[in-house]
Design an enzyme around this catalytic site. Structure first.
Site, PDB file in Angstrom:
ATOM      1  N   ALA A  64     -43.919 -19.854   2.650  1.00 31.23           N
ATOM      2  CA  ALA A  64     -44.455 -21.122   2.170  1.00 31.23           C
ATOM      3  C   ALA A  64     -44.891 -21.998   3.341  1.00 31.23           C
ATOM      4  O   ALA A  64     -44.075 -22.355   4.202  1.00 31.23           O
ATOM      5  CB  ALA A  64     -43.389 -21.842   1.347  1.00 31.23           C
ATOM      6  N   GLN A 106     -48.863 -17.959   1.972  1.00 32.15           N
ATOM      7  CA  GLN A 106     -48.569 -18.790   0.803  1.00 32.15           C
ATOM      8  C   GLN A 106     -48.725 -20.264   1.167  1.00 32.15           C
ATOM      9  O   GLN A 106     -48.160 -20.724   2.165  1.00 32.15           O
ATOM     10  CB  GLN A 106     -47.135 -18.535   0.333  1.00 32.15           C
ATOM     11  CG  GLN A 106     -46.811 -19.275  -0.959  1.00 32.15           C
ATOM     12  CD  GLN A 106     -45.371 -19.078  -1.404  1.00 32.15           C
ATOM     13  OE1 GLN A 106     -44.446 -19.344  -0.642  1.00 32.15           O
ATOM     14  NE2 GLN A 106     -45.180 -18.616  -2.625  1.00 32.15           N
ATOM     15  N   TYR A 189     -41.547 -26.049  -7.005  1.00 31.33           N
ATOM     16  CA  TYR A 189     -42.285 -26.900  -6.067  1.00 31.33           C
ATOM     17  C   TYR A 189     -43.372 -27.671  -6.826  1.00 31.33           C
ATOM     18  O   TYR A 189     -43.486 -27.569  -8.050  1.00 31.33           O
ATOM     19  CB  TYR A 189     -42.790 -26.067  -4.881  1.00 31.33           C
ATOM     20  CG  TYR A 189     -41.607 -25.511  -4.109  1.00 31.33           C
ATOM     21  CD1 TYR A 189     -40.714 -26.383  -3.486  1.00 31.33           C
ATOM     22  CD2 TYR A 189     -41.322 -24.153  -4.085  1.00 31.33           C
ATOM     23  CE1 TYR A 189     -39.578 -25.910  -2.833  1.00 31.33           C
ATOM     24  CE2 TYR A 189     -40.194 -23.668  -3.433  1.00 31.33           C
ATOM     25  CZ  TYR A 189     -39.325 -24.551  -2.808  1.00 31.33           C
ATOM     26  OH  TYR A 189     -38.195 -24.092  -2.178  1.00 31.33           O
ATOM     27  N   ARG A 236     -48.682 -17.540  -7.250  1.00 33.21           N
ATOM     28  CA  ARG A 236     -47.290 -17.184  -7.570  1.00 33.21           C
ATOM     29  C   ARG A 236     -46.778 -18.182  -8.606  1.00 33.21           C
ATOM     30  O   ARG A 236     -46.844 -19.393  -8.410  1.00 33.21           O
ATOM     31  CB  ARG A 236     -46.408 -17.216  -6.327  1.00 33.21           C
ATOM     32  CG  ARG A 236     -45.100 -16.481  -6.571  1.00 33.21           C
ATOM     33  CD  ARG A 236     -44.307 -16.247  -5.316  1.00 33.21           C
ATOM     34  NE  ARG A 236     -43.630 -14.945  -5.402  1.00 33.21           N
ATOM     35  CZ  ARG A 236     -42.537 -14.639  -4.734  1.00 33.21           C
ATOM     36  NH1 ARG A 236     -41.992 -15.500  -3.909  1.00 33.21           N
ATOM     37  NH2 ARG A 236     -41.971 -13.446  -4.870  1.00 33.21           N
ATOM     38  N   ARG A 341     -35.542  -9.361   0.290  1.00 30.88           N
ATOM     39  CA  ARG A 341     -34.330  -9.204   1.080  1.00 30.88           C
ATOM     40  C   ARG A 341     -34.188  -7.816   1.695  1.00 30.88           C
ATOM     41  O   ARG A 341     -33.736  -7.709   2.847  1.00 30.88           O
ATOM     42  CB  ARG A 341     -33.117  -9.608   0.236  1.00 30.88           C
ATOM     43  CG  ARG A 341     -33.052 -11.125   0.059  1.00 30.88           C
ATOM     44  CD  ARG A 341     -32.157 -11.550  -1.066  1.00 30.88           C
ATOM     45  NE  ARG A 341     -32.717 -11.229  -2.372  1.00 30.88           N
ATOM     46  CZ  ARG A 341     -32.138 -11.528  -3.531  1.00 30.88           C
ATOM     47  NH1 ARG A 341     -30.963 -12.137  -3.538  1.00 30.88           N
ATOM     48  NH2 ARG A 341     -32.728 -11.228  -4.679  1.00 30.88           N
TER      49      ARG A 341
HETATM   50  C1  LIG Z   1     -34.708 -16.217   2.993  1.00 30.23           C
HETATM   51  C2  LIG Z   1     -35.629 -16.327   1.813  1.00 30.23           C
HETATM   52  C3  LIG Z   1     -36.709 -17.206   1.857  1.00 30.23           C
HETATM   53  C4  LIG Z   1     -37.601 -17.291   0.777  1.00 30.23           C
HETATM   54  N1  LIG Z   1     -38.712 -18.093   0.881  1.00 30.23           N
HETATM   55  C5  LIG Z   1     -39.649 -18.067  -0.099  1.00 30.23           C
HETATM   56  C6  LIG Z   1     -40.904 -18.711   0.078  1.00 30.23           C
HETATM   57  O1  LIG Z   1     -41.220 -19.255   1.148  1.00 30.23           O
HETATM   58  N2  LIG Z   1     -41.773 -18.685  -0.962  1.00 30.23           N
HETATM   59  C7  LIG Z   1     -41.503 -18.026  -2.141  1.00 30.23           C
HETATM   60  O2  LIG Z   1     -42.321 -18.034  -3.061  1.00 30.23           O
HETATM   61  N3  LIG Z   1     -40.338 -17.355  -2.300  1.00 30.23           N
HETATM   62  C8  LIG Z   1     -39.440 -17.333  -1.303  1.00 30.23           C
HETATM   63  N4  LIG Z   1     -38.313 -16.569  -1.435  1.00 30.23           N
HETATM   64  C9  LIG Z   1     -38.153 -15.679  -2.616  1.00 30.23           C
HETATM   65  C10 LIG Z   1     -38.646 -14.254  -2.265  1.00 30.23           C
HETATM   66  O3  LIG Z   1     -40.049 -14.248  -2.029  1.00 30.23           O
HETATM   67  C11 LIG Z   1     -38.345 -13.266  -3.403  1.00 30.23           C
HETATM   68  O4  LIG Z   1     -39.040 -13.657  -4.556  1.00 30.23           O
HETATM   69  C12 LIG Z   1     -36.855 -13.175  -3.705  1.00 30.23           C
HETATM   70  O5  LIG Z   1     -36.107 -12.978  -2.499  1.00 30.23           O
HETATM   71  C13 LIG Z   1     -36.541 -12.072  -4.706  1.00 30.23           C
HETATM   72  O6  LIG Z   1     -36.933 -10.821  -4.210  1.00 30.23           O
HETATM   73  P1  LIG Z   1     -35.852  -9.775  -3.557  1.00 30.23           P
HETATM   74  O7  LIG Z   1     -34.778  -9.547  -4.566  1.00 30.23           O
HETATM   75  O8  LIG Z   1     -36.676  -8.544  -3.268  1.00 30.23           O
HETATM   76  O9  LIG Z   1     -35.326 -10.420  -2.317  1.00 30.23           O
HETATM   77  C14 LIG Z   1     -37.389 -16.504  -0.384  1.00 30.23           C
HETATM   78  C15 LIG Z   1     -36.280 -15.647  -0.426  1.00 30.23           C
HETATM   79  C16 LIG Z   1     -35.424 -15.530   0.651  1.00 30.23           C
HETATM   80  C17 LIG Z   1     -34.287 -14.553   0.586  1.00 30.23           C
END
Ligand SMILES: Cc1cc2nc3c(=O)[nH]c(=O)nc-3n(C[C@H](O)[C@H](O)[C@H](O)COP(=O)(O)O)c2cc1C
Length: 378
Positions: A64, A106, A189, A236, A341
């Site tokens: 973001a 993003q 957001y 998104r 993750r």
């Molecule tokens: C450390 C961290 C930072 C994240 N920052 C954002 C972000 O900047 N923008 C966003 O849309 N989602 C953000 N997310 C959500 C991830 O893009 C993702 O949707 C979420 O981790 C679920 O996917 P996963 O189970 O594969 O981790 C973040 C997640 C984590 C763990």
């Protein structure tokens, strides 16, 4: 050659992406909070994103990135509010390309969830002015959670300026060499805050009816499309606030039924792809488990297809194996898989999944023909 779906190319608008395993945006809280470094990518961003690009994903979506400094989620978030930042972001796009992936970014305004501290900060609560914090804004004076700041409602004029700020940042991203941008309409957001009746209680043209609540998002998509030519434009969305019966449009929160209607309009406005996530706008219980957001991606994909707007749809959330990812693609639930993750703990996971699928496809001797039907690869 692997016969997996995951490692087949996909086209997003006019951009060809080498495979369907992508890195979703993940904040790194690593830009300076003030001064000349405000919002700029640092060496951390270069090494972090470069490593993931090298690791076999088809595309990296950079975290973001605010369209105005006061739209930053935290005081240490990226921001692309000024043309002077283009060379710094160009280094980031170049590093991702050098690793072999497509580079997307993003764009965000955090609204009432702005002005946070990095996740690892010892102190609780939002950033205070002495360390670079500010008063957050939102559609209405409704805080995200008890004890958090009550946002100052944006005036009608300030709201009308938001699409232009997204479009300007998008133009800068493309000038920096990014292949496209993703508008952050998810996770509570600003754009999501306007969409959801749980956070938008306005009675002007930006609130009330579903059409009014969607106005800011739709104008943002149109303005951004006009600013970036044929670069890729992804949105998104949180498909649901997880608050109430999702089959019912016109509820008191944002629901899957609302999302199914909105995505068709957004494609008409210029979106090339929908990246489906959920939640983040209301404090509630989320039934998180393996692939828990995939049904929402499927519902969005079906809505788009039945409306004759079949743009690609991405699924994300607790997808943790190559087999699970393949299954989501094969069953037609989504066109792209995002893993967040898992990529933090293993930057090379894309290459590992590719060789696993390839090995499964090629390493075995040809099966006897009696078994062929039962041993066919995915
Ligand atoms: C450390 C961290 C930072 C994240 N920052 C954002 C972000 O900047 N923008 C966003 O849309 N989602 C953000 N997310 C959500 C991830 O893009 C993702 O949707 C979420 O981790 C679920 O996917 P996963 O189970 O594969 O981790 C973040 C997640 C984590 C763990």
């Amino acid at each position: 050659m692997s016969r997996s779906r995951l490692f087949q190319p996909i086209r997003v608008g006019s951009v060809d992406v080498p495979n369907r395993l992508w890195m979703p945006p993940m904040c790194q809280y690593s830009a300076a909070p003030s001064g000349p470094g405000l919002g700029r990518p640092t060496d951390w961003h270069l090494v972090h994103y470069g490593a993931r690009a090298l690791g076999g994903v088809g595309a990296v979506v950079v975290e973001a990135t605010a369209v105005v400094p006061r739209g930053r989620i935290s005081i240490n978030c990226l921001s692309l509010h000024d043309d002077a930042l283009i060379p710094d972001f160009a280094r980031l796009a170049d590093v991702i390309h050098a690793g072999g992936a497509r580079a997307f970014i993003q764009l965000n305004h955090a609204g009432r969830k702005a002005s946070g501290r990095p996740m690892w900060a010892e102190a609780d609560g939002p950033a205070t002015p002495d360390i670079g914090g500010w008063e957050p804004v939102g559609p209405s004076p409704i805080p995200f959670a008890e004890g958090l700041p009550v946002p100052r409602p944006l005036t009608g004029e300030e709201t009308a300026a938001v699409p232009g700020a997204f479009a300007d940042a998008a133009r800068r991203a493309v000038a920096a060499g990014f292949d496209g941008v993703q508008i952050h309409g998810a996770h509570g957001y600003l754009l999501h805050q306007f969409l959801s009746p749980a956070s938008n209680a306005r009675s002007d043209r930006w609130g009330g009816s579903g059409e009014n609540r969607a106005r800011l998002m739709r104008q943002t998509v149109r303005a951004t499309r006009a600013a970036i030519g044929d670069a890729a434009l992804m949105i998104r969305l949180s498909a649901t606030d997880w608050v109430e019966d999702d089959s019912r449009p016109g509820a008191a929160s944002w629901t899957l039924a609302d999302t199914r209607g909105l995505v068709v309009d957004l494609v008409g406005d210029g979106a090339d792809m929908i990246n489906v996530s959920t939640g983040g706008n209301v404090v509630t219980r989320v039934p998180a488990g393996p692939g828990y957001q995939v049904p929402a991606a499927r519902a969005v994909r079906e809505a788009l297809r039945s409306a004759g707007a079949p743009v690609p749809v991405a699924a994300v959330g607790l997808i943790s194996s190559a087999a699970q990812a393949e299954q989501i693609l094969v069953s037609g639930d989504a066109d792209v898989i995002e893993i967040g993750r898992p990529l933090l703990t293993d930057p090379m996971i894309g290459r590992a999944w590719a060789s696993r699928l390839r090995a499964e496809a090629t390493a075995l001797p040809a099966p006897p023909r009696q078994y062929e039907r039962g041993t066919r690869r995915l």
